[in-house]
Design a protein around this motif. Sequence first.
Motif, mmCIF file in Angstrom:
data_model
loop_
_atom_site.group_PDB
_atom_site.id
_atom_site.type_symbol
_atom_site.label_atom_id
_atom_site.label_comp_id
_atom_site.label_asym_id
_atom_site.label_seq_id
_atom_site.Cartn_x
_atom_site.Cartn_y
_atom_site.Cartn_z
ATOM 1 N N ALA A 189 0.842 -1.196 0.000
ATOM 2 C CA ALA A 189 0.000 0.000 0.000
ATOM 3 C C ALA A 189 0.877 1.246 0.000
ATOM 4 N N SER A 190 0.305 2.363 -0.397
ATOM 5 C CA SER A 190 1.060 3.616 -0.419
ATOM 6 C C SER A 190 1.377 4.086 0.994
ATOM 7 N N ALA A 191 2.420 4.887 1.128
ATOM 8 C CA ALA A 191 2.797 5.431 2.433
ATOM 9 C C ALA A 191 1.664 6.256 3.026
ATOM 10 N N GLN A 192 0.948 6.992 2.161
ATOM 11 C CA GLN A 192 -0.161 7.826 2.623
ATOM 12 C C GLN A 192 -1.258 6.976 3.261
ATOM 13 N N MET A 193 -1.606 5.844 2.631
ATOM 14 C CA MET A 193 -2.663 4.996 3.165
ATOM 15 C C MET A 193 -2.201 4.248 4.417
ATOM 16 N N ILE A 194 -0.945 3.857 4.466
ATOM 17 C CA ILE A 194 -0.417 3.206 5.667
ATOM 18 C C ILE A 194 -0.468 4.176 6.847
ATOM 19 N N GLU A 195 -0.206 5.445 6.585
ATOM 20 C CA GLU A 195 -0.268 6.449 7.658
ATOM 21 C C GLU A 195 -1.702 6.591 8.176
ATOM 22 N N LYS A 196 -2.677 6.597 7.269
ATOM 23 C CA LYS A 196 -4.080 6.672 7.693
ATOM 24 C C LYS A 196 -4.475 5.437 8.505
ATOM 25 N N ALA A 197 -4.010 4.278 8.063
ATOM 26 C CA ALA A 197 -4.306 3.045 8.783
ATOM 27 C C ALA A 197 -3.682 3.062 10.171
ATOM 28 N N THR A 198 -2.462 3.576 10.249
ATOM 29 C CA THR A 198 -1.768 3.644 11.534
ATOM 30 C C THR A 198 -2.523 4.531 12.521
ATOM 31 N N GLU A 199 -3.087 5.620 12.029
ATOM 32 C CA GLU A 199 -3.872 6.505 12.896
ATOM 33 C C GLU A 199 -5.073 5.764 13.486
ATOM 34 N N LEU A 200 -5.739 4.965 12.658
ATOM 35 C CA LEU A 200 -6.867 4.180 13.161
ATOM 36 C C LEU A 200 -6.419 3.179 14.213
ATOM 37 N N LEU A 201 -5.319 2.483 13.937
ATOM 38 C CA LEU A 201 -4.827 1.462 14.861
ATOM 39 C C LEU A 201 -4.460 2.063 16.211
ATOM 40 N N ARG A 202 -3.835 3.209 16.197
ATOM 41 C CA ARG A 202 -3.399 3.840 17.449
ATOM 42 C C ARG A 202 -4.574 4.399 18.243
ATOM 43 N N ALA A 203 -5.629 4.807 17.535
ATOM 44 C CA ALA A 203 -6.781 5.400 18.225
ATOM 45 C C ALA A 203 -7.735 4.347 18.789
ATOM 46 N N LYS A 298 -14.933 1.658 13.221
ATOM 47 C CA LYS A 298 -14.187 1.976 12.005
ATOM 48 C C LYS A 298 -13.753 0.667 11.326
ATOM 49 N N TRP A 299 -13.523 0.766 10.005
ATOM 50 C CA TRP A 299 -13.121 -0.411 9.235
ATOM 51 C C TRP A 299 -11.840 -0.132 8.453
ATOM 52 N N LEU A 300 -10.883 -1.025 8.651
ATOM 53 C CA LEU A 300 -9.640 -1.026 7.873
ATOM 54 C C LEU A 300 -9.653 -2.336 7.077
ATOM 55 N N TYR A 301 -9.605 -2.240 5.763
ATOM 56 C CA TYR A 301 -9.830 -3.412 4.908
ATOM 57 C C TYR A 301 -8.639 -3.623 3.978
ATOM 58 N N ILE A 302 -7.995 -4.788 4.086
ATOM 59 C CA ILE A 302 -6.908 -5.164 3.180
ATOM 60 C C ILE A 302 -7.500 -6.038 2.083
ATOM 61 N N GLU A 303 -7.420 -5.579 0.852
ATOM 62 C CA GLU A 303 -8.100 -6.247 -0.259
ATOM 63 C C GLU A 303 -7.273 -6.095 -1.542
ATOM 64 N N SER A 304 -7.138 -7.186 -2.276
ATOM 65 C CA SER A 304 -6.335 -7.147 -3.500
ATOM 66 C C SER A 304 -7.087 -6.582 -4.694
ATOM 67 N N ASN A 305 -8.414 -6.561 -4.624
ATOM 68 C CA ASN A 305 -9.215 -6.106 -5.754
ATOM 69 C C ASN A 305 -9.804 -4.726 -5.455
ATOM 70 N N PRO A 306 -9.359 -3.673 -6.130
ATOM 71 C CA PRO A 306 -9.878 -2.328 -5.825
ATOM 72 C C PRO A 306 -11.374 -2.199 -6.080
ATOM 73 N N LYS A 307 -11.928 -3.022 -6.976
ATOM 74 C CA LYS A 307 -13.355 -2.955 -7.256
ATOM 75 C C LYS A 307 -14.206 -3.496 -6.114
ATOM 76 N N ALA A 308 -13.582 -4.189 -5.155
ATOM 77 C CA ALA A 308 -14.332 -4.747 -4.025
ATOM 78 C C ALA A 308 -14.542 -3.742 -2.902
ATOM 79 N N ASP A 316 -13.497 2.651 5.952
ATOM 80 C CA ASP A 316 -12.855 3.918 6.333
ATOM 81 C C ASP A 316 -11.467 4.057 5.731
ATOM 82 N N VAL A 317 -10.671 2.994 5.825
ATOM 83 C CA VAL A 317 -9.332 3.013 5.225
ATOM 84 C C VAL A 317 -9.127 1.731 4.432
ATOM 85 N N PRO A 318 -9.188 1.790 3.102
ATOM 86 C CA PRO A 318 -8.892 0.617 2.285
ATOM 87 C C PRO A 318 -7.402 0.549 1.968
ATOM 88 N N LEU A 319 -6.825 -0.628 2.089
ATOM 89 C CA LEU A 319 -5.429 -0.861 1.713
ATOM 90 C C LEU A 319 -5.445 -1.887 0.582
#
Length: 568
Positions: A189-203, A298-308, A316-319
């Motif tokens: 995932a991009s650094a920008q999206m990893i940063e958003k995911a990290t914010e969710l995890l920490r909160a 909140k939802w953080l979703y790791i998915e290989s298919n962007p159409k999903a 909230d944060v797709p990776l």
Amino acid sequence: MSVKVYERILDLFAAEGINTLYGIPDPNFVHMFLEAEKRGWEVVAPHHEESAGFMAEATSRMTGKPGLCIATLGPGIANIAGAIMCAKVENSPVIILGGQRARITEQRVRRGRIQFVKQARLVEPSVKYCASIEYANQTDEIIREALRAALTGTPGPAYIEYPSHVILEELDVPEALPPEAYRLVNQGASAQMIEKATELLRAARQPILLVGHGVHCARAGESVKALADILACPVIQTSGGTSFIKGIEDRTFPYGFSENAIDAVVKSDLCIAIGTELGEPLHFGRGRHWQANDANRKWLYIESNPKAIGVNRRIDVPLVGDLRAIVPQLVEAIREQPRTPTAEFEAQINNEKKRLAALGETAPSGRTPIHTARFVVEATRAFPKGGIMVRDGGAALIFQWTYSQVKPNDIIWNQNFGHLGTGLPYAIGASVADGKKRPVMLLTSDSSFLFHVSELETAARLNLPLVCVVGVDYQWGLEVGVYKRTFGKGSAETGVHWSKDVRLDKMAEGFGCYGEFIQHEKDIGPAIERAYASGKTAVIHVEIDPVVNSEEMPSYDEFRTWYAEGQQ
């Protein structure tokens, strides 16, 4: 270098780390089979092409690489069609090579052509990619496109057809390219999206990991465990339980079939979903158990298919990318800030241990025929440590979700498509992929086992360490239950019963396997031990209560809620 087309096919798959081939040798592929064996490949010829497809799918699940199988022209393709459809619904990257007559046969206007049908048109709706090799020099590009399609986005099957006039031609080609030279591999995932995911995890105060069978198929357990350790949170399994990850078995609860899973879901303020479609068995992540606290979660979703992303529920944060790359990114991002387990989390772990222990003790005992719950308890108590568990069956499988006494690191079953009869081929494919080392237990019922019983000979020929423990009620248990609920107990039941003269243990002996016939629960465990000690593939025929199996399925009401739209 100058090579035959069939040699090049093997080169291209070997570059992907594939070295196992399943199928009944089509006339087009006999040269390839001999060459594969000469190269040290595992070449497995089953008794039915559908079995070949299921074996290839199981090998894919055990290795994280595509499975490879072939089918002969015409009837062979017809036979393997069910496995192709199954691989599509199960999201399994299986490559199917199909034989075909010379192309001139298709182009001419003729009637009465022997063993011929236009196969590609029939297969195409059930695969991610479908192509026919018209010229020998297309081999590289078409096989690479098939692999690219099968492994990009949501995984799935691909079909390649070889007309007979092509496969023996000569090619002048360079060395086969490695995967990373022609397709995306380990996309993060991009650094920008990893940063958003990290914010969710920490909160998050009460996060959960929602782990689907994609984690198992990607062989990504180690990195998911690292994330679970840092977050100190519950791990919720999808669809009645998938494979358990070594080291976090105690904190893993099956969604919908454990009060502790439901408690963790309801109280969670962040769900990290990995390797799951968020489908009907999960109520799309927004119905039933998810409803109570949905507004605050909140939802953080790791998915290989962007159409999903966002289809089944708001994310909230797709990776987007390969979970094998993204989960390590998350681990690295929060490694220095591990969470301390909460008292509530520790209570859930202790409660789950008590729940499982109580199930083992409360399963009805002392009955003849044996209560299905007791059958599952005694069989799974005898499951060898470190073994591979394969599940199959209808009603009996629902009992397995509830009463299993083990948490294997490898569990294989057909959870999305619900295709009965996959168990024995899956067990063979899993054992072959494992190098025939670890003990394998197939826990199933007679109705499912009889689909591909001929593959007992295949297992015996390969000398697999496989014990099939079969609950026998001489009926289609789920269907009998439907009759009773529809028309009342005592009503006529048509097409769901068979002769009680059936003896699966004797059938097994006829295939060169070890067999035992069991009517009492105390004999189940010792029989399984003797079966493994025999050094042969084995079948344990266990008579179970047909009334229990059709009328007393545990958590059946929960299972029915999987059909979220109320159409069944």
